[in-house]
Design a protein around this motif. Structure first.
Motif, PDB file in Angstrom:
ATOM      1  N   HIS A  59       0.868  -1.184   0.000  1.00  0.00           N
ATOM      2  CA  HIS A  59       0.000   0.000   0.000  1.00  0.00           C
ATOM      3  C   HIS A  59       0.903   1.231   0.000  1.00  0.00           C
ATOM      4  CE1 HIS A  59      -3.410   2.525   2.029  1.00  0.00           C
ATOM      5  NE2 HIS A  59      -3.025   3.010   0.866  1.00  0.00           N
ATOM      6  N   PHE A  60       0.885   1.960  -1.104  1.00  0.00           N
ATOM      7  CA  PHE A  60       1.713   3.145  -1.248  1.00  0.00           C
ATOM      8  C   PHE A  60       0.899   4.398  -0.941  1.00  0.00           C
ATOM      9  CE2 PHE A  60       3.735  -0.024  -3.905  1.00  0.00           C
ATOM     10  CZ  PHE A  60       5.072   0.117  -3.545  1.00  0.00           C
ATOM     11  N   LEU A  61       1.384   5.183   0.006  1.00  0.00           N
ATOM     12  CA  LEU A  61       0.812   6.506   0.265  1.00  0.00           C
ATOM     13  C   LEU A  61       1.664   7.521  -0.485  1.00  0.00           C
ATOM     14  CD1 LEU A  61      -1.166   8.402   1.657  1.00  0.00           C
ATOM     15  CD2 LEU A  61       0.354   8.414   3.659  1.00  0.00           C
ATOM     16  N   VAL A  62       1.113   8.046  -1.571  1.00  0.00           N
ATOM     17  CA  VAL A  62       1.825   8.972  -2.445  1.00  0.00           C
ATOM     18  C   VAL A  62       1.428  10.394  -2.041  1.00  0.00           C
ATOM     19  CG1 VAL A  62       2.285   9.649  -4.826  1.00  0.00           C
ATOM     20  CG2 VAL A  62       1.752   7.256  -4.285  1.00  0.00           C
ATOM     21  N   VAL A  63       2.397  11.167  -1.572  1.00  0.00           N
ATOM     22  CA  VAL A  63       2.136  12.534  -1.113  1.00  0.00           C
ATOM     23  C   VAL A  63       2.704  13.511  -2.133  1.00  0.00           C
ATOM     24  CG1 VAL A  63       2.386  14.172   0.785  1.00  0.00           C
ATOM     25  CG2 VAL A  63       2.336  11.714   1.269  1.00  0.00           C
ATOM     26  N   MET A 120       5.867   5.074   2.041  1.00  0.00           N
ATOM     27  CA  MET A 120       5.473   6.445   1.730  1.00  0.00           C
ATOM     28  C   MET A 120       6.318   6.929   0.557  1.00  0.00           C
ATOM     29  SD  MET A 120       4.728   8.273   5.403  1.00  0.00           S
ATOM     30  CE  MET A 120       3.790   9.605   4.618  1.00  0.00           C
ATOM     31  N   LEU A 121       5.694   7.699  -0.297  1.00  0.00           N
ATOM     32  CA  LEU A 121       6.340   8.168  -1.508  1.00  0.00           C
ATOM     33  C   LEU A 121       5.960   9.632  -1.697  1.00  0.00           C
ATOM     34  CD1 LEU A 121       6.313   6.028  -4.742  1.00  0.00           C
ATOM     35  CD2 LEU A 121       6.187   8.503  -4.862  1.00  0.00           C
ATOM     36  N   CYS A 122       6.935  10.488  -1.974  1.00  0.00           N
ATOM     37  CA  CYS A 122       6.605  11.912  -2.086  1.00  0.00           C
ATOM     38  C   CYS A 122       7.300  12.544  -3.280  1.00  0.00           C
ATOM     39  CB  CYS A 122       6.973  12.668  -0.815  1.00  0.00           C
ATOM     40  SG  CYS A 122       8.745  12.784  -0.501  1.00  0.00           S
ATOM     41  N   THR A 123       6.656  13.564  -3.824  1.00  0.00           N
ATOM     42  CA  THR A 123       7.308  14.369  -4.845  1.00  0.00           C
ATOM     43  C   THR A 123       8.370  15.228  -4.172  1.00  0.00           C
ATOM     44  OG1 THR A 123       5.593  16.091  -4.647  1.00  0.00           O
ATOM     45  CG2 THR A 123       5.293  14.406  -6.344  1.00  0.00           C
ATOM     46  N   VAL A 152       7.718  14.586   4.667  1.00  0.00           N
ATOM     47  CA  VAL A 152       7.193  13.237   4.466  1.00  0.00           C
ATOM     48  C   VAL A 152       8.183  12.205   4.996  1.00  0.00           C
ATOM     49  CG1 VAL A 152       6.347  11.575   2.755  1.00  0.00           C
ATOM     50  CG2 VAL A 152       5.853  14.014   2.478  1.00  0.00           C
ATOM     51  N   GLY A 153       9.466  12.475   4.841  1.00  0.00           N
ATOM     52  CA  GLY A 153      10.481  11.585   5.390  1.00  0.00           C
ATOM     53  C   GLY A 153      10.400  11.500   6.905  1.00  0.00           C
ATOM     54  N   GLU A 154      10.081  12.621   7.538  1.00  0.00           N
ATOM     55  CA  GLU A 154       9.956  12.631   9.005  1.00  0.00           C
ATOM     56  C   GLU A 154       8.767  11.767   9.447  1.00  0.00           C
ATOM     57  OE1 GLU A 154       9.654  16.687  10.220  1.00  0.00           O
ATOM     58  OE2 GLU A 154      11.485  17.301   9.181  1.00  0.00           O
ATOM     59  N   VAL A 155       7.682  11.853   8.705  1.00  0.00           N
ATOM     60  CA  VAL A 155       6.510  11.038   9.030  1.00  0.00           C
ATOM     61  C   VAL A 155       6.833   9.556   8.844  1.00  0.00           C
ATOM     62  CG1 VAL A 155       4.111  10.525   8.411  1.00  0.00           C
ATOM     63  CG2 VAL A 155       4.928  12.907   8.395  1.00  0.00           C
ATOM     64  N   ALA A 156       7.515   9.230   7.752  1.00  0.00           N
ATOM     65  CA  ALA A 156       7.878   7.834   7.501  1.00  0.00           C
ATOM     66  C   ALA A 156       8.745   7.290   8.629  1.00  0.00           C
ATOM     67  CB  ALA A 156       8.602   7.719   6.159  1.00  0.00           C
ATOM     68  N   ARG A 157       9.725   8.067   9.087  1.00  0.00           N
ATOM     69  CA  ARG A 157      10.589   7.624  10.192  1.00  0.00           C
ATOM     70  C   ARG A 157       9.780   7.411  11.463  1.00  0.00           C
ATOM     71  NH1 ARG A 157      14.120  11.293   7.796  1.00  0.00           N
ATOM     72  NH2 ARG A 157      13.515  12.974   9.217  1.00  0.00           N
TER      73      ARG A 157
END
Length: 500
Positions: A21-25, A129-132, A138-143
């Motif tokens: 499941h990819f969350l693309v932000v 998690m994947l972000c533009t 977004v990296g902080e949320v993933a961590r």
């Protein structure tokens, strides 16, 4: 036996896809949302994954105006879901100053964390998690949630390499070449793995003598992004394909472990033409447009006769620039379709546009650009060289007149004219204006019958065919996406082991 092994391998990949499941932000502007949405839909369609696209609440409302103003509402198009996040203001404004940026960043962190928790509670836990680009939060949320992070680079691979070297020892080299003489703009910069570039081809954030707040904010976000790439070694997806940027893709490999070319992020034309309603549209449009009038006008024009001109979703016209373009198009004497957004348009520009003669041209606020570029009457594209616009022209085989302004656009113009030879570049005057004389002379070259113009059209058609090969079933794009899905699950398992 080999066939059976292939089937088992494919079944294994499909099973892995179903667990993902990819969350693309995506940053909430047109140029980020469309490639992010295309990627999310391809992950769901090709890889059999679950994918959710999350954009700012203000952009979410513009994407789904019929769903009301709720910040919390989830929408589905039958293939992927859409969930907004909040920056604390939700009015679509740019951050104003460092304190405002800090407050919004904290709000983004809380809101995106809540989205991750919400999806887990609904039985759809996020696996990656994947972000533009330009979204280090977004990296902080993933961590925080122990999730792997992937970066979606929505600019050319050549620009990715350039940014990497700018932040890894070559920034001073570029800065030392600044000077008062105009000749410094043409000095060459040689970066590892790339062909020599002119300084004027570099991203504008590197070479601006005086940066405004927006440029400073973007460059700082990019600095944080590359620090994250250096420290955490995330997967990097690039919106390009091997046949387009093989040199740059090879040049970045020594510095980044996992780089996948997953472009061009342009929806297939059959999806575009057979959409049933707005929620299934192949492209997202944040601006209102009347598609019927535009396409009917194009239907009435001769094949490859129309000049299509659009400078994207951000650029605003000055009165002088609008006048120069209008008079240039009229002097050229060819039919033209010109996009001029009403949002932010000065009254004097409106007065200028009243001089458009209906029998010669058409001015619209917005249009479905991919449909326009795919229309047989369009002969060339006058573009600001945004990467999405560039790829749409490549996929449609339309020659380009490159008129770059800022960010990665000068580099894209270099690629269009020098690397791929599918267009020519127009130069702006000392005030940054594209003059009528320059516009006419460049268009006459591009749409005429000279040996160079014929070769440009042939190159554009050839590149279109290479793009079609890239997105074909079982082609390079599909293989890259499947490899990415497998790698993201490996990273998730590693993250879980390190936590336990």
């Amino acid at each position: 036996m080999a066939l059976a092994n292939d089937e088992n391998h494919n079944n294994g990949e499909q099973e892995q896809g179903r667990r993902s499941h990819f969350l693309v932000v995506a940053y909430g502007i047109q140029g980020h949302i469309n490639p992010a949405r295309t990627l999310a839909r391809r992950l769901a369609r090709i890889g059999g994954c679950t994918a959710t696209l999350s954009v700012s609440a203000s952009s979410h409302r513009r994407m789904f105006p019929s769903h009301g103003s709720s910040c919390e509402e989830e929408v589905s198009d039958g293939l992927i879901s859409y969930i907004p996040f909040s920056d604390g203001k939700d009015d679509g404004s740019w951050p104003n100053g460092s304190e405002d940026r800090a407050r919004r960043r904290e709000a983004n962190f809380r809101s995106l964390s809540a989205v991750v928790d919400r999806l887990a509670a609904s039985g759809r836990p996020v696996t990656c998690m994947l972000c533009t680009l330009s979204m280090p939060v977004v990296g902080e949320v993933a961590r925080e949630h122990g999730l792997p992070i992937a970066i979606y680079w929505i600019q050319p691979a050549t620009v990715l390499v350039t940014y990497y070297h700018y932040f890894h020892g070559h920034g001073e080299l570029i800065a030392q070449q600044q000077g008062s003489s105009n000749s410094t703009q043409d000095q060459q910069v040689t970066l590892p793995g790339l062909r020599p570039l002119r300084r004027s081809d570099m991203p504008t954030f590197f070479t601006e003598k005086t940066q405004d707040d927006l440029s400073k904010m973007i460059l700082q976000a990019m600095r944080e992004l590359f620090e994250q790439i250096e420290q955490e070694k995330p997967i990097v997806l690039v919106n390009t394909f091997d046949a387009l940027e093989d040199v740059a893709l090879k040049a970045i490999q020594p510095y980044m472990d996992d780089v996948f070319a997953v472009g061009p992020a342009v929806p297939p034309l059959d999806e575009l033409l057979h959409q049933k309603d707005a929620s299934e549209a192949a492209q997202v449009h944040l601006f209102k447009h009347d598609e019927k009038d535009c396409m009917e006008w194009l239907d009435a024009q001769l094949e490859k006769s129309v000049v299509y001109l659009s400078f994207g979703s951000l650029l605003a016209y000055t009165k002088r620039q609008a006048e120069e373009i209008l008079h240039g198009l009229q002097d050229l004497g060819r039919p033209y379709l010109w996009v001029v957004r009403k949002e932010g348009r000065a009254e004097e520009v409106d007065l200028c546009l009243r001089d458009v003669k209906a029998e010669r041209g058409m001015v619209v606020e917005w249009c479905d650009q991919q449909k326009v570029l795919s229309h047989p009457s369009v002969g060339c594209f006058v573009t600001h060289c945004g990467w999405n616009s560039t790829l749409e022209a490549i996929v449609s085989g339309v020659p380009m007149l490159a008129v770059p302004s800022w960010s990665d656009q000068p580099m894209n113009a270099y690629l269009i004219e020098e690397e791929w030879r599918v267009g020519v570049r127009a130069e702006r005057d000392a005030e940054g204006v594209l003059t009528r004389d320059e516009l006419v002379s460049r268009l006459e070259l591009l749409m005429g019958g000279s040996e160079r113009s014929v070769q440009i059209r042939a190159n554009a058609q050839s590149l279109k065919e290479r793009a079609q090969e890239a997105v074909a079933t079982h082609g390079p794009l599909e293989r890259s996406l499947r490899s990415f899905i497998n790698k993201s699950l490996q990273n998730l398992n590693q993250s879980r082991k390190s936590i336990s």
